[in-house]
Design a protein around this motif. Structure first.
Motif, PDB file in Angstrom:
ATOM      1  N   LEU A   1       9.136  47.689  56.095  1.00  0.00           N
ATOM      2  CA  LEU A   1       8.935  46.873  54.906  1.00  0.00           C
ATOM      3  C   LEU A   1       7.457  46.586  54.658  1.00  0.00           C
ATOM      4  O   LEU A   1       6.734  46.169  55.571  1.00  0.00           O
ATOM      5  N   GLU A   2       7.033  46.785  53.424  1.00  0.00           N
ATOM      6  CA  GLU A   2       5.670  46.428  53.030  1.00  0.00           C
ATOM      7  C   GLU A   2       5.431  44.925  53.178  1.00  0.00           C
ATOM      8  O   GLU A   2       4.299  44.484  53.400  1.00  0.00           O
ATOM      9  N   LEU A   3       6.488  44.144  53.066  1.00  0.00           N
ATOM     10  CA  LEU A   3       6.359  42.695  53.210  1.00  0.00           C
ATOM     11  C   LEU A   3       5.780  42.297  54.556  1.00  0.00           C
ATOM     12  O   LEU A   3       5.176  41.229  54.689  1.00  0.00           O
ATOM     13  N   TYR A   4       5.969  43.138  55.582  1.00  0.00           N
ATOM     14  CA  TYR A   4       5.466  42.805  56.914  1.00  0.00           C
ATOM     15  C   TYR A   4       4.268  43.656  57.315  1.00  0.00           C
ATOM     16  O   TYR A   4       3.966  43.806  58.491  1.00  0.00           O
ATOM     17  N   GLN A   5       3.584  44.175  56.303  1.00  0.00           N
ATOM     18  CA  GLN A   5       2.345  44.907  56.539  1.00  0.00           C
ATOM     19  C   GLN A   5       1.225  44.353  55.667  1.00  0.00           C
ATOM     20  O   GLN A   5       0.322  45.066  55.251  1.00  0.00           O
ATOM     21  N   GLN A   6       1.301  43.047  55.440  1.00  0.00           N
ATOM     22  CA  GLN A   6       0.325  42.389  54.578  1.00  0.00           C
ATOM     23  C   GLN A   6      -0.911  41.965  55.370  1.00  0.00           C
ATOM     24  O   GLN A   6      -0.812  41.565  56.527  1.00  0.00           O
ATOM     25  N   GLU A   7      -2.040  42.059  54.742  1.00  0.00           N
ATOM     26  CA  GLU A   7      -3.291  41.654  55.377  1.00  0.00           C
ATOM     27  C   GLU A   7      -3.819  40.333  54.830  1.00  0.00           C
ATOM     28  O   GLU A   7      -4.872  39.858  55.249  1.00  0.00           O
ATOM     29  N   ARG A   8      -3.086  39.752  53.891  1.00  0.00           N
ATOM     30  CA  ARG A   8      -3.483  38.459  53.335  1.00  0.00           C
ATOM     31  C   ARG A   8      -2.251  37.555  53.266  1.00  0.00           C
ATOM     32  O   ARG A   8      -1.112  38.028  53.277  1.00  0.00           O
ATOM     33  N   LEU A   9      -2.477  36.262  53.173  1.00  0.00           N
ATOM     34  CA  LEU A   9      -1.377  35.312  53.072  1.00  0.00           C
ATOM     35  C   LEU A   9      -0.533  35.589  51.837  1.00  0.00           C
ATOM     36  O   LEU A   9      -1.055  35.954  50.773  1.00  0.00           O
ATOM     37  N   LEU A  10       0.758  35.387  51.981  1.00  0.00           N
ATOM     38  CA  LEU A  10       1.652  35.529  50.843  1.00  0.00           C
ATOM     39  C   LEU A  10       1.418  34.402  49.841  1.00  0.00           C
ATOM     40  O   LEU A  10       1.087  33.263  50.221  1.00  0.00           O
ATOM     41  N   GLU A  11       1.613  34.718  48.568  1.00  0.00           N
ATOM     42  CA  GLU A  11       1.578  33.679  47.545  1.00  0.00           C
ATOM     43  C   GLU A  11       2.786  32.757  47.722  1.00  0.00           C
ATOM     44  O   GLU A  11       3.839  33.182  48.217  1.00  0.00           O
ATOM     45  N   LEU A  12       2.654  31.513  47.320  1.00  0.00           N
ATOM     46  CA  LEU A  12       3.747  30.549  47.448  1.00  0.00           C
ATOM     47  C   LEU A  12       4.345  30.175  46.096  1.00  0.00           C
ATOM     48  O   LEU A  12       4.951  29.118  45.930  1.00  0.00           O
ATOM     49  N   SER A  13       4.154  31.048  45.138  1.00  0.00           N
ATOM     50  CA  SER A  13       4.816  30.922  43.842  1.00  0.00           C
ATOM     51  C   SER A  13       5.057  32.331  43.325  1.00  0.00           C
ATOM     52  O   SER A  13       4.380  33.287  43.733  1.00  0.00           O
ATOM     53  N   ALA A  14       6.032  32.457  42.433  1.00  0.00           N
ATOM     54  CA  ALA A  14       6.397  33.779  41.939  1.00  0.00           C
ATOM     55  C   ALA A  14       5.199  34.451  41.267  1.00  0.00           C
ATOM     56  O   ALA A  14       4.474  33.826  40.481  1.00  0.00           O
TER      57      ALA A  14
ATOM     58  N   ASP B   1       4.038  38.388  39.602  1.00  0.00           N
ATOM     59  CA  ASP B   1       4.495  39.735  39.243  1.00  0.00           C
ATOM     60  C   ASP B   1       3.665  40.829  39.893  1.00  0.00           C
ATOM     61  O   ASP B   1       4.024  42.008  39.806  1.00  0.00           O
ATOM     62  N   HIS B   2       2.551  40.455  40.543  1.00  0.00           N
ATOM     63  CA  HIS B   2       1.635  41.478  41.052  1.00  0.00           C
ATOM     64  C   HIS B   2       1.414  41.396  42.558  1.00  0.00           C
ATOM     65  O   HIS B   2       1.010  42.383  43.176  1.00  0.00           O
ATOM     66  N   LYS B   3       1.678  40.244  43.176  1.00  0.00           N
ATOM     67  CA  LYS B   3       1.405  40.071  44.597  1.00  0.00           C
ATOM     68  C   LYS B   3       2.679  39.665  45.343  1.00  0.00           C
ATOM     69  O   LYS B   3       3.558  39.016  44.775  1.00  0.00           O
TER      70      LYS B   3
ATOM     71  N   PHE C   1      14.230  30.954  52.792  1.00  0.00           N
ATOM     72  CA  PHE C   1      13.119  31.384  51.946  1.00  0.00           C
ATOM     73  C   PHE C   1      13.408  32.762  51.361  1.00  0.00           C
ATOM     74  O   PHE C   1      14.135  33.579  51.939  1.00  0.00           O
ATOM     75  N   SER C   2      12.831  32.983  50.182  1.00  0.00           N
ATOM     76  CA  SER C   2      12.864  34.295  49.538  1.00  0.00           C
ATOM     77  C   SER C   2      11.537  34.984  49.776  1.00  0.00           C
ATOM     78  O   SER C   2      10.472  34.357  49.728  1.00  0.00           O
ATOM     79  N   LEU C   3      11.599  36.274  50.012  1.00  0.00           N
ATOM     80  CA  LEU C   3      10.404  37.105  50.118  1.00  0.00           C
ATOM     81  C   LEU C   3      10.510  38.208  49.078  1.00  0.00           C
ATOM     82  O   LEU C   3      11.556  38.884  48.989  1.00  0.00           O
ATOM     83  N   TYR C   4       9.425  38.408  48.311  1.00  0.00           N
ATOM     84  CA  TYR C   4       9.490  39.432  47.270  1.00  0.00           C
ATOM     85  C   TYR C   4       8.181  40.195  47.207  1.00  0.00           C
ATOM     86  O   TYR C   4       7.100  39.610  47.244  1.00  0.00           O
ATOM     87  N   HIS C   5       8.306  41.510  47.142  1.00  0.00           N
ATOM     88  CA  HIS C   5       7.139  42.387  46.993  1.00  0.00           C
ATOM     89  C   HIS C   5       7.331  43.172  45.699  1.00  0.00           C
ATOM     90  O   HIS C   5       8.107  44.134  45.660  1.00  0.00           O
ATOM     91  N   PRO C   6       6.644  42.778  44.609  1.00  0.00           N
ATOM     92  CA  PRO C   6       6.888  43.406  43.305  1.00  0.00           C
ATOM     93  C   PRO C   6       6.648  44.913  43.297  1.00  0.00           C
ATOM     94  O   PRO C   6       7.462  45.668  42.754  1.00  0.00           O
ATOM     95  N   THR C   7       5.551  45.344  43.897  1.00  0.00           N
ATOM     96  CA  THR C   7       5.204  46.764  43.848  1.00  0.00           C
ATOM     97  C   THR C   7       6.192  47.614  44.644  1.00  0.00           C
ATOM     98  O   THR C   7       6.656  48.661  44.190  1.00  0.00           O
ATOM     99  N   ALA C   8       6.499  47.163  45.850  1.00  0.00           N
ATOM    100  CA  ALA C   8       7.425  47.910  46.706  1.00  0.00           C
ATOM    101  C   ALA C   8       8.883  47.638  46.363  1.00  0.00           C
ATOM    102  O   ALA C   8       9.781  48.293  46.902  1.00  0.00           O
ATOM    103  N   GLN C   9       9.119  46.675  45.463  1.00  0.00           N
ATOM    104  CA  GLN C   9      10.463  46.283  45.052  1.00  0.00           C
ATOM    105  C   GLN C   9      11.331  45.920  46.266  1.00  0.00           C
ATOM    106  O   GLN C   9      12.469  46.372  46.401  1.00  0.00           O
ATOM    107  N   GLU C  10      10.766  45.082  47.111  1.00  0.00           N
ATOM    108  CA  GLU C  10      11.473  44.567  48.278  1.00  0.00           C
ATOM    109  C   GLU C  10      11.789  43.087  48.047  1.00  0.00           C
ATOM    110  O   GLU C  10      10.916  42.319  47.622  1.00  0.00           O
ATOM    111  N   HIS C  11      13.015  42.717  48.341  1.00  0.00           N
ATOM    112  CA  HIS C  11      13.441  41.335  48.118  1.00  0.00           C
ATOM    113  C   HIS C  11      14.370  40.935  49.261  1.00  0.00           C
ATOM    114  O   HIS C  11      15.421  41.547  49.466  1.00  0.00           O
TER     115      HIS C  11
END
Length: 695
Positions: free
Chosen positions: A571-584, A586-588, A612-622
């Motif tokens: 999952l791209e969600l677990y290959q992030q190099e920066r903190l996740l955003e804490l609001s919806a 469309d790009h991050k 919690f919900s995790l969403y990656h718009p580009t990779a379309q992972e939810h």
């Protein structure tokens, strides 16, 4: 025995150590305050006395504080040692003793273990027959077969902390008896680690250490007792050749790299095997005690910021150079991929032991071009009270996240007041690592490590049981945040056994679904136990070894761990190099907190659940993740998905295997608007297309 070698030449002060040239070997050591030095040459590793003694002339064989000599016709494999003479004035910090045979601090191989005696290095008198010796190495003769560093990003890394010997020492390891507990034996187990999904092994200390540095009748097993920083531990070598450990270690590294697995060394530059003022004279103490160690105001005594008797004076110029040379050697000559610095905060202490704002050594490691591509990981505390997690110097150091261990343990065992910290650990600990440009994955997340309970014991014992260590259980941590689930130790009670099994899966789910780099302890994936011993540093026996029968006994858990690692890595969600955003966004990639109701997390003192919900718009992972650490079932509202998608259950730790984990391609669709989470369970749902034929 010759009194002097007439063929010897003055030599030169650099490089330090023993350097092979076509026509001989150059020897050089640092010793500022000594008055005389002898180079001892041995015809064989176990000879009780040298075949030749070369007395170094201070007029011809000394430049500034460096003693040196060139001996023609010598070659790789030559066994050597030193005697160094000077004042024995402990109240002035001098501990020269010409009766003691000393190792070269730059030695790359050590022999003499068959006759070695730590006591002989402490007691008055000549210890030559029972002393360790160095071996000359030519590092250029090994064929690496094109091996190159892997440079795996932290974001793609799964670390597995293991003990080289303990991994294959058990009689049921399947490794031939002579290779058990060796680098060669470890090579045979690389397929297991590869199948598990490991991308980096973090080896507990493999620098040559003193196994006799333990209480009477016990052996130092962990290896946090270094006596030669450049030399691989000989007892881990299948080859008995004087240079066997060096080449066998390189064979191991090469084999790991071919499998796509990095090798990280646990390095112990904060103290040595020489201990306190009552310890042995093995090397550094007898060469220049005042340079190598931090001493008290009364220099008879050693400052002890490590809990091990002494503290290396890491920011002394000569010691800083030794440490940097050592790190470069392991990267350039031995091809290792990184280092975990034991009690790294000690390395920030100045010459008198005071914490330094800008410690030269650590900044040098940070900026060194040879080390630029390797992983550098700090255990950012010491036994003297320094705690620098989140404030360790520089931009490159990753850090062991001790609060992750403690806060996750507290939440999973249902402590009150744990919910806020638990959420922060899942997010990547932004409260600790607050630098805005810091990689999230430089937080090394772990629930267990070598120091403490195994994961099995974390859910099986309320108290430590270290009686076998001979200290009446005074050793080891008292505050473990553990819970035995109803009874202490092993049990046949089915209800308790099932709860423990579920709790282990809850811990592993948390570890592998949190932002940061996860680290697993050897054997946790199959419930290795130390029978409640949380400080097994001296237990070189089946208590500490990997029991390979557990692979079949706990095959369901092993399957679960393999699946969770695969999920993490896919999952791209677990290959992030920066903190996740804490609001919806469309790009991050982003994370949204929930409670029993969507968007309404309960941050109260008595809250024991979080979603919690995790969403990656580009990779379309939810993903939708639920942690219910409450002692009763709870029902969680699920987000509505876009048409053509449905929630599919990947993980539910309350279910029996194989339903506890399903790969996405096999995952069962869950069509209700709420999810009933059983008590003490973790759930992972994934949004997937509801294609024809998918359940």
């Amino acid at each position: 025995m010759d009194a002097i070698n007439q063929e010897s030449l003055p030599g030169r002060s650099f490089p330090l150590g023993a350097t092979v040239y076509p026509d001989g070997v150059n020897f050089s050591i640092f010793s500022k305050s000594s008055t005389a030095v002898e180079l001892l040459l041995f015809a064989a590793p176990d000879d009780p006395q040298p075949s030749q003694v070369i007395t170094l002339d201070p007029k011809h064989n000394k430049t500034f504080y460096y003693w040196h000599v060139f001996v023609p016709h010598l070659a790789a494999g030559q066994v050597y040692a030193y005697r160094v003479y000077g004042p024995y004035l402990p109240d002035q910090g001098h501990r020269f003793d010409g009766n003691k045979v000393l190792l070269d601090p730059y030695t790359t191989a050590v022999v003499g273990w068959e006759h070695y005696s730590r006591e002989a290095a402490i007691a008055p008198g000549d210890n030559c027959p029972q002393a360790l010796r160095s071996v000359v190495l030519d590092p250029t003769t090994y064929d690496w077969e094109g091996d190159i560093p892997l440079h795996t990003p932290y974001a793609n890394t799964i670390i597995y902390e293991l003990h080289v010997a303990g991994f294959t020492r058990h009689p049921n390891s399947g490794v031939a008896p002579a290779k058990r507990g060796t680098y060669a034996g470890l090579i045979e187990k690389i397929p297991y680690l590869k199948q598990l999904g490991i991308t980096a092994v973090e080896l507990m200390p493999i620098h040559e250490f003193d196994e006799q540095d333990a209480r009477p009748g016990l052996r130092n097993y962990w290896g946090y007792s270094t006596l030669a920083f450049f030399a691989p531990h000989r007892a881990y070598s299948y080859s008995k050749d004087p240079l066997g450990p060096v080449n066998e270690f390189r064979d191991m590294v090469k084999a790991f790299h071919k499998a796509g697995i990095e090798v990280i060394l646990d390095v112990v530059f904060n103290h040595t095997a020489e201990g306190n003022e009552e310890g042995p004279t093995l090397s550094f103490r007898g060469l220049e005690n005042r340079a190598y160690y931090i001493l008290e105001k009364d220099p008879t005594y050693y400052s002890n910021y490590t809990g091990c008797g002494n503290t290396v004076r890491a920011n002394h110029e000569v010691v800083t150079r030794l440490i940097l040379d050592c790190l470069r050697y392991w990267v350039d000559v031995m091809h290792v991929d990184g280092f975990r610095f034991d009690l790294a905060s000690c390395l920030s202490r100045g010459k008198l032991g005071h914490p330094m704002e800008d410690p030269p050594l650590l900044w040098s490691i940070e900026s060194d071009p040879v080390l630029a591509g390797v992983k550098i990981i700090a255990e950012a505390w010491d036994a003297g009270g320094l705690y620098q997690v989140g404030s360790f110097i520089g931009d490159r150091f990753a850090e062991w996240n001790g609060p992750f261990r403690d806060d996750v343990r507290r939440f999973i065992k249902s402590d009150s007041g744990a919910i806020n910290e638990f959420a922060l650990r899942i997010l990547g600990s932004p409260d600790i690592f607050s630098q805005p440009d810091r990689e999230t994955n430089r937080s090394i997340n772990f629930v267990t490590c070598h120091d403490g309970f195994t994961l099995n014991d974390l859910v099986s014992y309320n108290d430590k049981h270290n009686e076998d260590n001979g200290e009446q259980s005074r050793d080891g941590a008292n505050d473990n945040h553990s819970w035995n689930c109803g009874t202490e130790g092993d049990t046949k009670e089915v209800t308790i056994a099932r709860l423990r099994d579920r709790q282990i899966r809850n811990f592993l789910t948390t570890l592998l679904l949190s932002q940061g780099t996860p680290m697993l302890l050897m054997g946790d994936e199959v419930r290795r136990t130390q029978m409640g011993n949380n400080n097994a540093y001296c237990q070189n026996n089946e208590l500490s070894w990997f029991d390979w029968s557990l692979i079949d006994k706990n095959a369901d858990l092993l399957r679960f761990v393999r699946g969770m690692i695969t999920l993490n890595q896919s999952l791209e969600l677990y290959q992030q190099e920066r903190l996740l955003e804490l609001s919806a966004d469309d790009h991050k990639p982003y994370l949204l907190w929930h409670g029993l109701k969507l968007g309404k997390p309960d941050w109260g003192e008595n809250s024991h659940s979080l979603a919690f919900s995790l969403y990656h718009p580009t990779a379309q992972e939810h993903l939708y993740v639920i942690f219910n650490a409450d002692w009763k079932p709870l029902t969680f509202e699920l987000p509505t998905l876009e048409p053509g998608h449905g929630w599919h259950r990947i993980v539910d730790t309350s279910l029996p295997s194989p339903e506890d984990f399903q790969h996405p391609q096999n995952a069962q669709r869950f069509q209700k608007a709420t999810y009933p989470a059983e008590a003490r369970s973790s759930i992972v749902l994934m949004s997937l297309p509801t294609q024809k034929g998918r359940r």
